[in-house]
Design a protein around this motif. Structure first.
Motif, PDB file in Angstrom:
ATOM      1  N   GLY A  81       8.713  -7.021 -15.488  1.00  0.00           N
ATOM      2  CA  GLY A  81       9.650  -6.215 -14.722  1.00  0.00           C
ATOM      3  C   GLY A  81       9.049  -5.538 -13.508  1.00  0.00           C
ATOM      4  N   ILE A  82       7.813  -5.889 -13.167  1.00  0.00           N
ATOM      5  CA  ILE A  82       7.147  -5.279 -12.010  1.00  0.00           C
ATOM      6  C   ILE A  82       7.520  -6.058 -10.747  1.00  0.00           C
ATOM      7  N   LEU A  83       7.988  -5.348  -9.736  1.00  0.00           N
ATOM      8  CA  LEU A  83       8.399  -5.984  -8.482  1.00  0.00           C
ATOM      9  C   LEU A  83       7.165  -6.489  -7.734  1.00  0.00           C
ATOM     10  N   PHE A  84       7.119  -7.782  -7.427  1.00  0.00           N
ATOM     11  CA  PHE A  84       5.965  -8.326  -6.722  1.00  0.00           C
ATOM     12  C   PHE A  84       6.332  -8.938  -5.372  1.00  0.00           C
ATOM     13  N   LEU A  85       7.618  -8.972  -5.042  1.00  0.00           N
ATOM     14  CA  LEU A  85       8.033  -9.540  -3.758  1.00  0.00           C
ATOM     15  C   LEU A  85       8.684  -8.449  -2.914  1.00  0.00           C
ATOM     16  N   ASN A  86       8.109  -8.198  -1.750  1.00  0.00           N
ATOM     17  CA  ASN A  86       8.651  -7.202  -0.829  1.00  0.00           C
ATOM     18  C   ASN A  86       8.881  -7.900   0.507  1.00  0.00           C
ATOM     19  N   GLN A  87      10.052  -8.443   0.668  1.00  0.00           N
ATOM     20  CA  GLN A  87      10.344  -9.296   1.823  1.00  0.00           C
ATOM     21  C   GLN A  87      11.768  -9.078   2.300  1.00  0.00           C
ATOM     22  N   SER A  88      11.940  -9.077   3.596  1.00  0.00           N
ATOM     23  CA  SER A  88      13.274  -8.984   4.188  1.00  0.00           C
ATOM     24  C   SER A  88      13.345  -9.944   5.369  1.00  0.00           C
ATOM     25  N   ALA A  89      14.553 -10.170   5.855  1.00  0.00           N
ATOM     26  CA  ALA A  89      14.734 -11.094   6.981  1.00  0.00           C
ATOM     27  C   ALA A  89      15.948 -10.670   7.791  1.00  0.00           C
ATOM     28  N   THR A  99      14.028 -14.196  11.189  1.00  0.00           N
ATOM     29  CA  THR A  99      12.789 -13.444  11.357  1.00  0.00           C
ATOM     30  C   THR A  99      12.438 -12.763  10.041  1.00  0.00           C
ATOM     31  N   PHE A 100      11.365 -13.225   9.394  1.00  0.00           N
ATOM     32  CA  PHE A 100      10.915 -12.648   8.124  1.00  0.00           C
ATOM     33  C   PHE A 100       9.941 -11.504   8.389  1.00  0.00           C
ATOM     34  N   THR A 101      10.075 -10.459   7.587  1.00  0.00           N
ATOM     35  CA  THR A 101       9.109  -9.369   7.571  1.00  0.00           C
ATOM     36  C   THR A 101       8.558  -9.276   6.153  1.00  0.00           C
ATOM     37  N   VAL A 102       7.263  -9.486   6.029  1.00  0.00           N
ATOM     38  CA  VAL A 102       6.624  -9.533   4.714  1.00  0.00           C
ATOM     39  C   VAL A 102       5.581  -8.428   4.647  1.00  0.00           C
ATOM     40  N   THR A 103       5.688  -7.584   3.620  1.00  0.00           N
ATOM     41  CA  THR A 103       4.754  -6.480   3.419  1.00  0.00           C
ATOM     42  C   THR A 103       3.895  -6.764   2.200  1.00  0.00           C
ATOM     43  N   THR A 104       2.578  -6.661   2.362  1.00  0.00           N
ATOM     44  CA  THR A 104       1.646  -6.913   1.271  1.00  0.00           C
ATOM     45  C   THR A 104       1.429  -5.625   0.479  1.00  0.00           C
ATOM     46  N   GLY A 105       0.592  -5.737  -0.557  1.00  0.00           N
ATOM     47  CA  GLY A 105       0.355  -4.595  -1.424  1.00  0.00           C
ATOM     48  C   GLY A 105      -0.345  -3.438  -0.747  1.00  0.00           C
ATOM     49  N   VAL A 106      -1.020  -3.687   0.372  1.00  0.00           N
ATOM     50  CA  VAL A 106      -1.722  -2.614   1.089  1.00  0.00           C
ATOM     51  C   VAL A 106      -0.903  -2.139   2.289  1.00  0.00           C
ATOM     52  N   ASN A 107       0.402  -2.382   2.235  1.00  0.00           N
ATOM     53  CA  ASN A 107       1.332  -1.914   3.273  1.00  0.00           C
ATOM     54  C   ASN A 107       1.018  -2.484   4.656  1.00  0.00           C
ATOM     55  N   GLN A 108       0.555  -3.709   4.690  1.00  0.00           N
ATOM     56  CA  GLN A 108       0.381  -4.420   5.951  1.00  0.00           C
ATOM     57  C   GLN A 108       1.566  -5.363   6.131  1.00  0.00           C
ATOM     58  N   THR A 109       2.193  -5.283   7.287  1.00  0.00           N
ATOM     59  CA  THR A 109       3.410  -6.045   7.543  1.00  0.00           C
ATOM     60  C   THR A 109       3.144  -7.180   8.515  1.00  0.00           C
ATOM     61  N   SER A 110       3.507  -8.389   8.106  1.00  0.00           N
ATOM     62  CA  SER A 110       3.408  -9.565   8.971  1.00  0.00           C
ATOM     63  C   SER A 110       4.807 -10.084   9.280  1.00  0.00           C
ATOM     64  N   THR A 111       4.915 -10.828  10.369  1.00  0.00           N
ATOM     65  CA  THR A 111       6.213 -11.333  10.820  1.00  0.00           C
ATOM     66  C   THR A 111       6.145 -12.836  11.012  1.00  0.00           C
ATOM     67  N   HIS A 124       2.976 -13.919  13.186  1.00  0.00           N
ATOM     68  CA  HIS A 124       2.163 -12.812  13.695  1.00  0.00           C
ATOM     69  C   HIS A 124       1.534 -12.091  12.504  1.00  0.00           C
ATOM     70  N   PRO A 125       0.249 -12.336  12.219  1.00  0.00           N
ATOM     71  CA  PRO A 125      -0.394 -11.701  11.066  1.00  0.00           C
ATOM     72  C   PRO A 125      -0.529 -10.197  11.259  1.00  0.00           C
ATOM     73  N   ALA A 126      -0.546  -9.486  10.138  1.00  0.00           N
ATOM     74  CA  ALA A 126      -0.707  -8.034  10.187  1.00  0.00           C
ATOM     75  C   ALA A 126      -2.057  -7.671  10.786  1.00  0.00           C
ATOM     76  N   TYR A 127      -2.032  -6.681  11.671  1.00  0.00           N
ATOM     77  CA  TYR A 127      -3.235  -6.149  12.311  1.00  0.00           C
ATOM     78  C   TYR A 127      -4.070  -7.226  12.999  1.00  0.00           C
ATOM     79  N   GLN A 128      -3.413  -8.211  13.562  1.00  0.00           N
ATOM     80  CA  GLN A 128      -4.101  -9.253  14.323  1.00  0.00           C
ATOM     81  C   GLN A 128      -3.437  -9.356  15.691  1.00  0.00           C
ATOM     82  N   GLU A 129      -4.230  -9.317  16.727  1.00  0.00           N
ATOM     83  CA  GLU A 129      -3.697  -9.419  18.081  1.00  0.00           C
ATOM     84  C   GLU A 129      -3.585 -10.878  18.491  1.00  0.00           C
ATOM     85  N   ARG A 130      -2.885 -11.651  17.685  1.00  0.00           N
ATOM     86  CA  ARG A 130      -2.699 -13.072  17.973  1.00  0.00           C
ATOM     87  C   ARG A 130      -1.428 -13.550  17.289  1.00  0.00           C
ATOM     88  N   CYS A 131      -0.911 -14.663  17.769  1.00  0.00           N
ATOM     89  CA  CYS A 131       0.219 -15.348  17.144  1.00  0.00           C
ATOM     90  C   CYS A 131      -0.183 -16.801  16.908  1.00  0.00           C
TER      91      CYS A 131
END
Length: 235
Positions: A81-89, A99-111, A124-131
């Motif tokens: 019963g533990i939520l393991f998917l945190n995703q919206s679009a 456009t998907f927005t995916v948040t990992t366990g350390v609260n880093q959001t990728s698009t 666009h990876p979280a905390y990466q200045e690249r696509c």
């Protein structure tokens, strides 16, 4: 006779816009309207109407774009019963964009942006200045189409862990494959503004000599989840 005024009227030659002129006994005169003034008045009225229509259309366009987009959310829990998917679009059916927005366990959001009209996926990876870009294949179109169709009826998706199919895809990145942002479509330009952009290509796997740098999980309403991983290829 006393108590009656004498009225004299005459007409100007045919073809003029000034109309006629009448004069009564009190010497009160109705002056004709000059043709130039009438034309200026009509032109000004036309310009005001066009300006009003233009402003109305300008204000309605963004509203129409907003109405064509819909936010959806995906949730899934493990057997405990533990939520393991945190995703919206955000689904834009009119323009074929997801456009998907995916948040990992350390609260880093990728698009991740799926542009079905131009057949391009942008990550666009979280905390990466690249696509990172790659071209859509048949399976990508099928997965996104399931979301475009399902989002018209619901905005919340509860995925079944037991029925979910998972697969992993690997993409190689060449440092020399930097893309010119001016050649890309507007949705990607907005997402990757101020960042370097690289094309990638599908590969069997990085091999033991290569390190995987970025990974992201994306899930669709048809119970298919993709793990997309990237690694750098030798120059």
């Amino acid at each position: 006779m006393i108590g009656h005024r004498m009225l004299r009227c005459w007409n100007l030659p045919e073809g003029t816009l000034e109309g006629g002129c009448c004069m009564d006994g009190s010497s009160s005169t109705l002056h004709p309207i000059p043709k130039k003034a009438l034309c200026v008045s009509l032109l000004a009225s036309l310009l005001l109407i066009l300006l009003a229509l233009g402003l109305t259309g300008h204000l309605r366009l963004p509203q129409k774009h907003l109405q064509s987009s819909q936010a959806v959310r995906f949730t899934a829990s493990d057997p405990n019963g533990i939520l393991f998917l945190n995703q919206s679009a955000v689904v834009d059916q009119e323009n074929g964009l997801v456009t998907f927005t995916v948040t990992t366990g350390v609260n880093q959001t990728s698009t991740v942006l799926f542009d079905t009209k131009h057949g391009i996926i942008c990550y666009h990876p979280a905390y990466q200045e690249r696509c990172l870009l790659w071209t859509m294949e048949t399976s990508d179109y099928d997965n996104v189409r399931s979301l475009l169709q399902a989002s018209a009826h619901q905005s919340q998706f509860q995925l079944s862990v037991n029925e979910t199919q998972r697969r992993t895809e690997f993409f190689g990145v060449l440092a020399a494959s930097q893309a010119d942002i001016s050649t890309l479509e507007e949705p990607i330009r907005l997402l990757c503004r101020g960042r370097t952009i690289h094309w990638t290509k599908r590969a069997e796997g990085p091999g033991r000599q290569r390190l995987v740098y970025f990974c992201i999980d994306i899930c669709f309403p048809n119970n298919i989840c993709m793990s997309v991983c990237f690694y750098y290829l030798p120059e």
